[in-house]
Design an enzyme around this catalytic site. Structure first.
Site, PDB file in Angstrom:
ATOM      1  N   GLU A   1      -8.039  -7.649   5.196  1.00  0.00           N
ATOM      2  CA  GLU A   1      -7.179  -8.678   4.604  1.00  0.00           C
ATOM      3  C   GLU A   1      -6.434  -9.460   5.685  1.00  0.00           C
ATOM      4  O   GLU A   1      -6.259 -10.679   5.572  1.00  0.00           O
ATOM      5  CB  GLU A   1      -6.208  -8.028   3.616  1.00  0.00           C
ATOM      6  CG  GLU A   1      -6.913  -7.539   2.355  1.00  0.00           C
ATOM      7  CD  GLU A   1      -6.217  -6.394   1.659  1.00  0.00           C
ATOM      8  OE1 GLU A   1      -4.989  -6.231   1.861  1.00  0.00           O
ATOM      9  OE2 GLU A   1      -6.886  -5.659   0.911  1.00  0.00           O
TER      10      GLU A   1
ATOM     11  N   TYR B   1       0.826  -1.211   0.000  1.00  0.00           N
ATOM     12  CA  TYR B   1       0.000   0.000   0.000  1.00  0.00           C
ATOM     13  C   TYR B   1       0.863   1.266   0.000  1.00  0.00           C
ATOM     14  O   TYR B   1       0.444   2.306  -0.510  1.00  0.00           O
ATOM     15  CB  TYR B   1      -0.952  -0.004   1.196  1.00  0.00           C
ATOM     16  CG  TYR B   1      -2.118  -0.943   0.994  1.00  0.00           C
ATOM     17  CD1 TYR B   1      -3.254  -0.541   0.297  1.00  0.00           C
ATOM     18  CD2 TYR B   1      -2.070  -2.250   1.484  1.00  0.00           C
ATOM     19  CE1 TYR B   1      -4.315  -1.404   0.093  1.00  0.00           C
ATOM     20  CE2 TYR B   1      -3.129  -3.120   1.284  1.00  0.00           C
ATOM     21  CZ  TYR B   1      -4.243  -2.692   0.592  1.00  0.00           C
ATOM     22  OH  TYR B   1      -5.289  -3.558   0.382  1.00  0.00           O
TER      23      TYR B   1
END
Length: 226
Positions: free
Chosen positions: A140, A98
């Site tokens: 996640e 990310y």
């Protein structure tokens, strides 16, 4: 929760950013893959890249998340991102990626919108991005934990032991773990990711439905039909 200051900026700039998102995401992917080609190996679907579907999906998710925050700034719309989180978990996406996405996405925003991206605008959209990323990372992590999978090493070797034609357009494969280890918990209707090495040395991943969580056919070990 989106801050009051950022809410006002996002509300004012969302129309302009939304209009430019297709160009922003096109530049984002182009630059990132040119500088980080290893990300194409097993994470991103080259077919979706070529068709533009991946670019449209990213643009749509950013716009939808920002709109949801504006609709209720006190609530982080985690449910909106559930499908994305499941897809990411199926590909072995990790938290550190990310930061890479953030680097190239915000460079693309600056390249496309230029001087319109003031420090205030950049800060507000940065807040939106990390709210979105934080929600995805949390979901996640939970999915990896439930599946008992280490996202740093999510892949496992399997052997195809039988192929069965179910209908003219549906085929089942009976798979056995190559390491003879135990099977992860699974239910009929779930899907699994299959990663294959292509002729050019790049892995590509596709998802297939799991039809039978346990079946005989692997000697002493149970197997799965997919």
């Amino acid at each position: 929760m989106l801050s009051f200051e950022s809410e006002a900026v996002i509300r004012a700039t969302l129309p302009v950013v939304s209009e430019a998102l297709d160009e922003i995401t096109a530049r984002f992917y182009g630059t990132m893959f040119a500088e980080r080609p290893e990300l194409l190996d097993g994470v991103f679907n080259r077919g979706n890249q070529a068709s533009g579907d991946q670019r449209k999906a990213l643009a749509g998710s950013i716009a939808a998340f920002a709109q949801a925050l504006l609709a209720d700034a006190d609530t982080r719309p985690d449910a909106l991102l559930s499908r994305i989180a499941h897809k990411h978990a199926a590909l072995g996406v990790t938290e550190d990626q990310y930061t890479i996405i953030h680097q190239y996405l915000f460079r693309a925003i600056g390249d496309v919108l230029g001087e319109a991206v003031t420090a205030e605008v950049a800060s507000a959209w940065d807040e939106v991005y990390w709210l979105m990323a934080g929600a995805l990372v949390a979901q996640e992590a939970r999915l990896y934990q439930e599946a008992q999978v280490d996202p740093r090493h999510p892949w496992r070797q399997w052997t195809v032991v039988k192929r069965r034609e179910e209908t003219p357009d549906v085929t089942s494969f009976l798979l056995c773990p190559a390491d003879d280890g135990p099977l992860p918990p699974a239910r009929a209707g779930q899907y699994v990711s299959v990663r294959v090495l292509m002729p050019d040395g790049v892995h590509q991943t596709r998802q297939y439905s799991l039809s039978t969580p346990r079946a005989t056919g692997c000697g002493a070990s149970p197997s799965s039909a997919w």
